[in-house]
Design an enzyme around this catalytic site. Sequence first.
Site, PDB file in Angstrom:
ATOM      1  N   GLU A 285       0.830  -1.211   0.000  1.00  0.00           N
ATOM      2  CA  GLU A 285       0.000   0.000   0.000  1.00  0.00           C
ATOM      3  C   GLU A 285       0.867   1.266   0.000  1.00  0.00           C
ATOM      4  O   GLU A 285       0.564   2.232  -0.709  1.00  0.00           O
ATOM      5  CB  GLU A 285      -0.922  -0.025   1.231  1.00  0.00           C
ATOM      6  CG  GLU A 285      -2.156   0.821   1.085  1.00  0.00           C
ATOM      7  CD  GLU A 285      -3.195   0.490   2.159  1.00  0.00           C
ATOM      8  OE1 GLU A 285      -3.991  -0.438   1.945  1.00  0.00           O
ATOM      9  OE2 GLU A 285      -3.180   1.132   3.215  1.00  0.00           O
ATOM     10  N   GLU A 288       2.259   1.668  -3.415  1.00  0.00           N
ATOM     11  CA  GLU A 288       1.228   2.165  -4.326  1.00  0.00           C
ATOM     12  C   GLU A 288       1.004   3.667  -4.100  1.00  0.00           C
ATOM     13  O   GLU A 288       0.867   4.440  -5.053  1.00  0.00           O
ATOM     14  CB  GLU A 288      -0.077   1.388  -4.053  1.00  0.00           C
ATOM     15  CG  GLU A 288      -1.162   1.604  -5.061  1.00  0.00           C
ATOM     16  CD  GLU A 288      -2.462   0.892  -4.649  1.00  0.00           C
ATOM     17  OE1 GLU A 288      -2.467   0.133  -3.657  1.00  0.00           O
ATOM     18  OE2 GLU A 288      -3.478   1.121  -5.324  1.00  0.00           O
ATOM     19  N   CYS A 311      -8.393  -1.951   3.839  1.00  0.00           N
ATOM     20  CA  CYS A 311      -8.309  -3.215   4.588  1.00  0.00           C
ATOM     21  C   CYS A 311      -9.561  -3.527   5.395  1.00  0.00           C
ATOM     22  O   CYS A 311      -9.686  -4.620   5.921  1.00  0.00           O
ATOM     23  CB  CYS A 311      -7.077  -3.267   5.463  1.00  0.00           C
ATOM     24  SG  CYS A 311      -6.721  -1.774   6.305  1.00  0.00           S
ATOM     25  N   SER A 331      -6.955   2.043  -2.462  1.00  0.00           N
ATOM     26  CA  SER A 331      -5.807   1.196  -2.781  1.00  0.00           C
ATOM     27  C   SER A 331      -6.315  -0.155  -3.276  1.00  0.00           C
ATOM     28  O   SER A 331      -7.349  -0.645  -2.816  1.00  0.00           O
ATOM     29  CB  SER A 331      -4.981   0.998  -1.507  1.00  0.00           C
ATOM     30  OG  SER A 331      -4.122  -0.103  -1.663  1.00  0.00           O
ATOM     31  N   LYS A 370     -15.380  -9.578   8.298  1.00  0.00           N
ATOM     32  CA  LYS A 370     -14.292 -10.442   7.811  1.00  0.00           C
ATOM     33  C   LYS A 370     -14.825 -11.810   7.381  1.00  0.00           C
ATOM     34  O   LYS A 370     -14.239 -12.467   6.523  1.00  0.00           O
ATOM     35  CB  LYS A 370     -13.216 -10.616   8.890  1.00  0.00           C
ATOM     36  CG  LYS A 370     -12.394  -9.363   9.141  1.00  0.00           C
ATOM     37  CD  LYS A 370     -11.390  -9.129   8.040  1.00  0.00           C
ATOM     38  CE  LYS A 370     -10.650  -7.816   8.219  1.00  0.00           C
ATOM     39  NZ  LYS A 370      -9.929  -7.409   7.001  1.00  0.00           N
ATOM     40  N   GLU A 373     -16.013 -11.074   3.991  1.00  0.00           N
ATOM     41  CA  GLU A 373     -14.866 -10.831   3.097  1.00  0.00           C
ATOM     42  C   GLU A 373     -14.221 -12.150   2.667  1.00  0.00           C
ATOM     43  O   GLU A 373     -13.906 -12.364   1.486  1.00  0.00           O
ATOM     44  CB  GLU A 373     -13.819  -9.960   3.808  1.00  0.00           C
ATOM     45  CG  GLU A 373     -12.608  -9.630   2.936  1.00  0.00           C
ATOM     46  CD  GLU A 373     -11.505  -8.894   3.699  1.00  0.00           C
ATOM     47  OE1 GLU A 373     -11.129  -9.345   4.799  1.00  0.00           O
ATOM     48  OE2 GLU A 373     -11.009  -7.883   3.187  1.00  0.00           O
ATOM     49  N   GLU A 378     -13.654 -13.379  -5.321  1.00  0.00           N
ATOM     50  CA  GLU A 378     -12.308 -13.079  -5.845  1.00  0.00           C
ATOM     51  C   GLU A 378     -11.198 -13.577  -4.914  1.00  0.00           C
ATOM     52  O   GLU A 378     -10.035 -13.552  -5.278  1.00  0.00           O
ATOM     53  CB  GLU A 378     -12.155 -11.579  -6.136  1.00  0.00           C
ATOM     54  CG  GLU A 378     -12.265 -10.629  -4.954  1.00  0.00           C
ATOM     55  CD  GLU A 378     -13.699 -10.197  -4.643  1.00  0.00           C
ATOM     56  OE1 GLU A 378     -14.640 -10.947  -4.960  1.00  0.00           O
ATOM     57  OE2 GLU A 378     -13.870  -9.116  -4.050  1.00  0.00           O
ATOM     58  N   CYS A 516     -10.667  -1.225  14.521  1.00  0.00           N
ATOM     59  CA  CYS A 516     -10.974  -2.649  14.790  1.00  0.00           C
ATOM     60  C   CYS A 516     -11.108  -2.964  16.276  1.00  0.00           C
ATOM     61  O   CYS A 516     -11.782  -3.923  16.639  1.00  0.00           O
ATOM     62  CB  CYS A 516      -9.892  -3.531  14.208  1.00  0.00           C
ATOM     63  SG  CYS A 516      -9.930  -3.530  12.430  1.00  0.00           S
TER      64      CYS A 516
END
Length: 583
Positions: A285, A288, A311, A331, A370, A373, A378, A516
């Site tokens: 990240e 990037e 994230c 990102s 999560k 996710e 993907e 979190c």
Amino acid sequence: MINLNIDGKYVKVPQGSTILDAARKLGIDIPTLCHLNLEGTPMVNQAASCRICVVEVKGRRNLAPACATPVAEGMEVHTHTIRVLHARRMVLELLLSDHPKDCLGCAKAGNCELQDLAERFCFRENRFEGADFSQSHYVKDISPALIRDMDKCIMCRRCETMCNKVQTVGALSGINRGFNAVVAPAFEMPLEESVCTFCGQCAAVCPTGALVERDYSWDVIEALADPDKVVVVQTAPAVRAALGEEFGYEPGTLVTGKMAAALRVLGFDHVFDTDFAADLTIMEEASEFLDRLTRHLQGDTSVRLPILTSCCPAWVKFFEHQYPDMLDVPSTAKSPQQMFGAIAKSYFAEQLDIPREKMVVVSVMPCLAKKYEAGRDEFSVDGNRDVDISITTRELAHMIRRANIDFRALPDEDFDRPLGESTGAAVIFGATGGVIEAAVRSAAEWATGKPLESVDFTALRGLEGCRSAKVPVGDLTLHIGIAHGLGNARKLLDSIRSGEVEPFHAIEIMACPGGCIGGGGQPYHHGHMEIIKKRMEAIYREDAGKPIRKSHENPYIKKLYEEYLGKPLGEKSHHLLHTHYFK
Ligand code: HC1
Ligand code: SF4
């Protein structure tokens, strides 16, 4: 200031306070159920719908709800007269007449505020027959992350306030009347088909078992019992700062070492750390970011800034639904959870010389999103997921208790190598502002070519919902934005879209209050923001105590690039560690 008397004691409180505020100042514990005030956030639920907090105010004919009645000069309040106690008993009987009695099998047993009240009021029998749950027309709404059991909804509206006012998602609202009144998505569609982000904050504030996480702990136990599987576990940064609360430790106690020991006793073959992958995320990240920034400074108009962190999966789902025109801004780096899964099932499986199908990757997360996710298409290869099972901090605590482990007596142990080594930069991912601070630690050194004098970018820390800071890096001043809570994220994004604010270079967004550490899968905080603050302090303590505090100095990350990935943003990294977003 306003002077009043409660139960014979005088108290002075600011104008605008409620009777409940004044009573709490005196240490008088008026029971509440629908009320919740998550200080510093718009989570102030003053629906006064449950009426359990009623009190008698001298000179008034009706009982008054303490949570929603403002104080007045000279007021005289009585909180436990016979009239009040009768009224509270009636409220409880009415609530319980419309509530199933399956407490033994309820996911909220032991943490249910309604159950606590029943116990506090010595509830033994009910004068009202109430609803017939064998005739209920509600079926459980089971999504990958959350379960809605509307028979258990008491219409306190906390979830609605959280979803609509704090998170501004708008997935929930009150529908129907009488015994059928519940809070639900539009047209009672399943959550999975709605705009819900699976942030889990509704479950974090639900007083009963109406909204709970989908529990996958039995799937983990099955995997651990399977002799043909190699079971690998990763633990998120925020878990270590809260798991102890489940075992009687003070909030803010770090239990990293005991957690690693417990996971080993549970039978995991490799006890690793999501923090390793958080360091890896920073490598990608921050690279990037620097790449976009350099091209932007060179006048490349095709590059979009600010870069947004990616994230937090609830935040990702939020921007996919709400900002489909901005999908090229975040990102492309996968989250640490998913980077871990991808590396475990490629690099580490190759080291073990096993096919990826033989490995089961379990993640322990403070988060419900999560779970969702991990199931996104993907993030799998030919139907085999990179992260097979995601459980919450609470589910891990249940597993530890189920296995008869005396958590407090465990020794402190380390994580295994190579995917268990991490730096202080990775730990701070768990608190709002931490991801961007970790990225700045690496980006600043790479940009200037000089070691940092201090790694503590304290301007990026704190609990203010929407904040910004200017960080000098060489000749450049980075303008950084931070938001936690999706409502704050919306404010920040709207101001960027409308061009009202000075352009940012980078923005960190986390869906949950505090980041979190305040995730929907953490031990219940019952509205005490103090607990979130203590967890945050613990996170920064762990960082300060780490021998290495910059992600790019993690020796096992360096080795991973040397042996396997090549370089950040390289072909292999791109394939394994980056993703794309969908409208
Ligand atoms: Fe988080 Fe993250 S910090 S998203 O808040 O980037 O859940 O703890 O695991 O993936 O590392 C959560 C925490 C967590 C990821 C990391
Ligand atoms: Fe709203 Fe979050 Fe609950 Fe979904 S999980 S209904 S977005 S509060």
